[in-house]
Design a protein around this motif. Structure first.
Motif, mmCIF file in Angstrom:
data_model
loop_
_atom_site.group_PDB
_atom_site.id
_atom_site.type_symbol
_atom_site.label_atom_id
_atom_site.label_comp_id
_atom_site.label_asym_id
_atom_site.label_seq_id
_atom_site.Cartn_x
_atom_site.Cartn_y
_atom_site.Cartn_z
ATOM 1 N N GLY A 149 0.834 -1.199 0.000
ATOM 2 C CA GLY A 149 0.000 0.000 0.000
ATOM 3 C C GLY A 149 0.863 1.240 0.000
ATOM 4 O O GLY A 149 1.837 1.336 0.764
ATOM 5 N N VAL A 150 0.526 2.202 -0.850
ATOM 6 C CA VAL A 150 1.357 3.396 -1.040
ATOM 7 C C VAL A 150 0.508 4.653 -0.873
ATOM 8 O O VAL A 150 -0.546 4.800 -1.511
ATOM 9 C CB VAL A 150 2.010 3.396 -2.440
ATOM 10 C CG1 VAL A 150 2.818 4.683 -2.652
ATOM 11 C CG2 VAL A 150 2.887 2.169 -2.634
ATOM 12 N N LEU A 151 0.988 5.569 -0.032
ATOM 13 C CA LEU A 151 0.420 6.904 0.103
ATOM 14 C C LEU A 151 1.459 7.909 -0.361
ATOM 15 O O LEU A 151 2.663 7.694 -0.189
ATOM 16 C CB LEU A 151 0.079 7.213 1.563
ATOM 17 C CG LEU A 151 -0.897 6.291 2.276
ATOM 18 C CD1 LEU A 151 -1.021 6.711 3.745
ATOM 19 C CD2 LEU A 151 -2.256 6.312 1.604
ATOM 20 N N TYR A 152 1.013 9.013 -0.932
ATOM 21 C CA TYR A 152 1.970 10.052 -1.307
ATOM 22 C C TYR A 152 1.287 11.409 -1.345
ATOM 23 O O TYR A 152 0.056 11.504 -1.367
ATOM 24 C CB TYR A 152 2.627 9.707 -2.652
ATOM 25 C CG TYR A 152 1.957 10.306 -3.877
ATOM 26 C CD1 TYR A 152 2.552 11.368 -4.570
ATOM 27 C CD2 TYR A 152 0.734 9.834 -4.347
ATOM 28 C CE1 TYR A 152 1.953 11.926 -5.697
ATOM 29 C CE2 TYR A 152 0.135 10.380 -5.472
ATOM 30 C CZ TYR A 152 0.742 11.430 -6.143
ATOM 31 O OH TYR A 152 0.159 11.981 -7.240
ATOM 32 N N ASP A 153 2.120 12.454 -1.323
ATOM 33 C CA ASP A 153 1.645 13.834 -1.500
ATOM 34 C C ASP A 153 2.222 14.377 -2.800
ATOM 35 O O ASP A 153 3.454 14.404 -2.970
ATOM 36 C CB ASP A 153 2.115 14.734 -0.351
ATOM 37 C CG ASP A 153 1.525 14.349 0.984
ATOM 38 O OD1 ASP A 153 0.446 13.736 1.005
ATOM 39 O OD2 ASP A 153 2.160 14.673 2.018
ATOM 40 N N ARG A 154 1.361 14.792 -3.718
ATOM 41 C CA ARG A 154 1.872 15.411 -4.934
ATOM 42 C C ARG A 154 2.483 16.778 -4.596
ATOM 43 O O ARG A 154 2.185 17.358 -3.548
ATOM 44 C CB ARG A 154 0.783 15.535 -5.992
ATOM 45 C CG ARG A 154 -0.490 16.208 -5.530
ATOM 46 C CD ARG A 154 -1.579 16.115 -6.604
ATOM 47 N NE ARG A 154 -2.865 16.543 -6.046
ATOM 48 C CZ ARG A 154 -3.798 15.701 -5.594
ATOM 49 N NH1 ARG A 154 -3.600 14.388 -5.643
ATOM 50 N NH2 ARG A 154 -4.937 16.149 -5.107
ATOM 51 N N ALA A 155 3.332 17.268 -5.471
ATOM 52 C CA ALA A 155 3.979 18.559 -5.241
ATOM 53 C C ALA A 155 2.929 19.642 -5.009
ATOM 54 O O ALA A 155 1.873 19.663 -5.644
ATOM 55 C CB ALA A 155 4.856 18.931 -6.437
ATOM 56 N N GLY A 156 3.218 20.522 -4.053
ATOM 57 C CA GLY A 156 2.291 21.601 -3.712
ATOM 58 C C GLY A 156 1.302 21.226 -2.642
ATOM 59 O O GLY A 156 0.464 22.064 -2.269
ATOM 60 N N THR A 157 1.360 19.992 -2.130
ATOM 61 C CA THR A 157 0.417 19.544 -1.110
ATOM 62 C C THR A 157 1.156 18.794 -0.012
ATOM 63 O O THR A 157 2.244 18.253 -0.221
ATOM 64 C CB THR A 157 -0.672 18.615 -1.689
ATOM 65 O OG1 THR A 157 -0.096 17.334 -1.997
ATOM 66 C CG2 THR A 157 -1.290 19.195 -2.946
#
Length: 289
Positions: A54-62
């Protein structure tokens, strides 16, 4: 700024947050909606990690990723995510679980890199042709809904902190408080991310080509949208929600293995918190049981 979970990876000169746990594949990657961040989906990511990566991430700017000029195009976000998954050594193909705005980005990734996508889970997604499913007056109302949010008063901030505390009650202490603090500080981000729907996002999805022939599940929230309620009469609200149901049905029917799953009582913004079992079940089904 270090995230409470996960780590930052260098991608095209920016630090981007990614958190992973579990093992095996295909990995499920959660793409947050506007105004949300990866850790908002920690509850369903942890459960998915019991049977896959399972993968979580924050895109650039967030979130806990570096700043970027907002809004961004779906192609920019999709290519950034691809580079991040490679930098973090997460092997494909992937099940992409996109919520709201994140569903646009998941679909764009699937258009650009179809061989890297094993399945799509769209959580109450938007659609580039949404106004064709809506009653005529909604186009006019839509313009009023674009107004930026007003500054929150101290009283509103206190009430929001209490509400977030209830919402994230099951999140670990070391995640809950930073997540609440971030949500209260960055509440304008969601509006900024969606400013280019009519100018870039919709046209890019329309012209991006078909989705690959992979399993697709649309989870459709059936509760009334409280934000829409501020702008629409009861009749207009009912017609708009019926339009959403038709839109989600059409999106599910756009691919050979698409399926619509209505979620009674679930709200748009937090269906993954209110109905986590349905989200996890859909992920299992996309992985083949």
């Amino acid at each position: 700024m270090e995230p409470p979970l996960g780590r930052r990876y260098e991608v095209a000169g920016r630090g981007l947050m990614l958190h992973r746990s579990g093992a095996g594949g295909p990995a499920v990657v959660f793409l947050p909606g506007a105004g949300l961040v990866g850790l908002d989906f920690l509850n369903v990511q942890r459960r998915a990690a019991e049977f896959t990566t399972g993968v979580l991430y924050d895109r650039a700017g967030t979130g806990w990723s570096d700043e970027a000029d907002l809004p961004r195009t779906p192609g920019q976000v999709a290519r950034e995510l691809r580079d991040l998954l490679r930098a973090a050594d997460v092997p494909g193909p992937f099940v992409l679980a996109g919520h709201s705005l994140g569903a646009f980005y998941a679909r764009r990734y699937a258009q650009l890199f179809p061989e890297e996508v094993a399945g799509l889970l769209l959580l109450d997604p938007g659609h580039e042709d949404i106004l064709t499913f809506m009653p005529p007056r909604v186009a006019e109302i839509n313009e009023r809904m674009k107004e930026p949010p007003a500054d929150l008063t101290d009283e509103q901030l206190t009430a929001a902190r209490v509400a977030f505390g209830r919402l994230y009650a099951e999140w670990p202490d070391e995640v809950r408080e930073p997540l609440i603090d971030h949500g209260l500080a960055a509440y304008r981000t969601g509006t900024r991310e969606t400013e280019n729907f009519e100018t870039e996002v919709y046209d890019e999805l329309r012209g991006g080509g078909p989705l690959p022939d992979v399993p697709l599940i649309v989870l459709s929230a059936q509760a009334e949208n409280p934000y829409w309620k501020r702008f629409m009469s009861a009749d207009e609200l009912g017609e708009a929600h019926e339009g959403l149901r038709r839109m989600h049905a059409a999106l599910a029917a756009s691919v050979p293995r698409g399926e619509l799953r209505p979620l009674p009582g679930a709200s748009h913004q937090y269906l993954h918190v209110e109905r986590p079992d349905a989200v996890v079940e859909a992920i299992r089904d996309l992985l083949g049981g």
